[in-house]
Design an enzyme around this catalytic site. Structure first.
Site, PDB file in Angstrom:
ATOM      1  CB  CYS A   9      76.319  54.835-109.344  1.00 31.03           C
ATOM      2  SG  CYS A   9      77.201  54.674-110.916  1.00 31.03           S
ATOM      3  CG  ASN A  12      82.615  53.615-112.075  1.00 35.10           C
ATOM      4  OD1 ASN A  12      83.759  53.287-112.354  1.00 35.10           O
ATOM      5  ND2 ASN A  12      82.349  54.797-111.545  1.00 35.10           N
ATOM      6  CB  CYS A  14      75.151  57.187-115.327  1.00 31.77           C
ATOM      7  SG  CYS A  14      74.728  56.340-116.842  1.00 31.77           S
ATOM      8  NE  ARG A  15      72.722  56.289-110.573  1.00 34.54           N
ATOM      9  CZ  ARG A  15      71.982  55.391-109.934  1.00 34.54           C
ATOM     10  NH1 ARG A  15      71.134  55.785-109.009  1.00 34.54           N
ATOM     11  NH2 ARG A  15      72.103  54.115-110.202  1.00 34.54           N
ATOM     12  CB  SER A  16      79.815  56.713-109.348  1.00 33.88           C
ATOM     13  OG  SER A  16      80.030  55.767-110.360  1.00 33.88           O
ATOM     14  CG  ASP A 128      70.478  54.323-113.314  1.00 33.83           C
ATOM     15  OD1 ASP A 128      71.105  55.060-114.113  1.00 33.83           O
ATOM     16  OD2 ASP A 128      70.635  53.088-113.274  1.00 33.83           O
TER      17      ASP A 128
END
Length: 164
Positions: A9, A12, A14-16, A128
């Site tokens: 993401c 690195n 939150c999402r990933s 995001d």
């Protein structure tokens, strides 16, 4: 031979890392943890060395996922050792394909939600959650979980194909 997948993401945090934690749990549940290596990175280095966003950690832990994470920036040299690079949104997809040293490396980059079943349609981005509230992190987890089964099936096929 180990199959290596990296979720990417922006920063690195939150999402990933969320996708990494969920997918690592799915891989372990499937008994493939000796064959599949899972990690994550960001397209930028703004948060390198930091842990995951506290909201990411809270959502994961509340849903039974373990996370031990330190943010890092994706490096083009990693393509040579990775089998699959999973982008969390179309901006990441474009950035990663531009970083790819070869056309074969660019073909390793896929959007996470392209593995969701049923298909989410044309919008394959995981939004995001960073600038929003807790509900964005819950929504992110739902999207990651939805796509993880299809991703696991695709990787299982690759791993079994290698063993044959």
């Amino acid at each position: 031979m180990t199959y290596r997948v990296c979720f990417v993401c922006t920063g690195n945090i939150c999402r990933s890392p969320m996708a990494e934690a969920v997918f690592r749990a799915r891989v372990a549940e499937a008994g493939l943890d000796a064959l599949v290596e899972v990690d994550s990175a960001g397209t930028g280095g703004w948060h390198e060395g930091e842990g995951a966003d506290p909201r990411t950690v809270a959502v994961l832990e509340e849903n039974g996922y373990a996370i031990d994470h330190t943010a890092r920036q994706f490096q083009p040299s990693w393509f040579s050792r990775l089998d699959l690079v999973v982008a969390l949104d179309s901006g990441h997809l474009r950035a990663l394909r531009r970083l790819a040293p070869t056309e074969q490396d660019a073909e390793k980059v896929r959007l996470l939600r392209s593995y969701a079943r049923p298909s989410p349609g044309h919008d394959l981005d995981v939004p995001d959650p960073y600038y929003g509230g807790r509900e964005g992190f819950d929504e992110c987890l739902e999207m990651v979980e939805e796509a993880s089964s299809g991703l696991l099936a695709a990787i299982r096929e690759q791993v079994e194909g290698r063993a044959a």
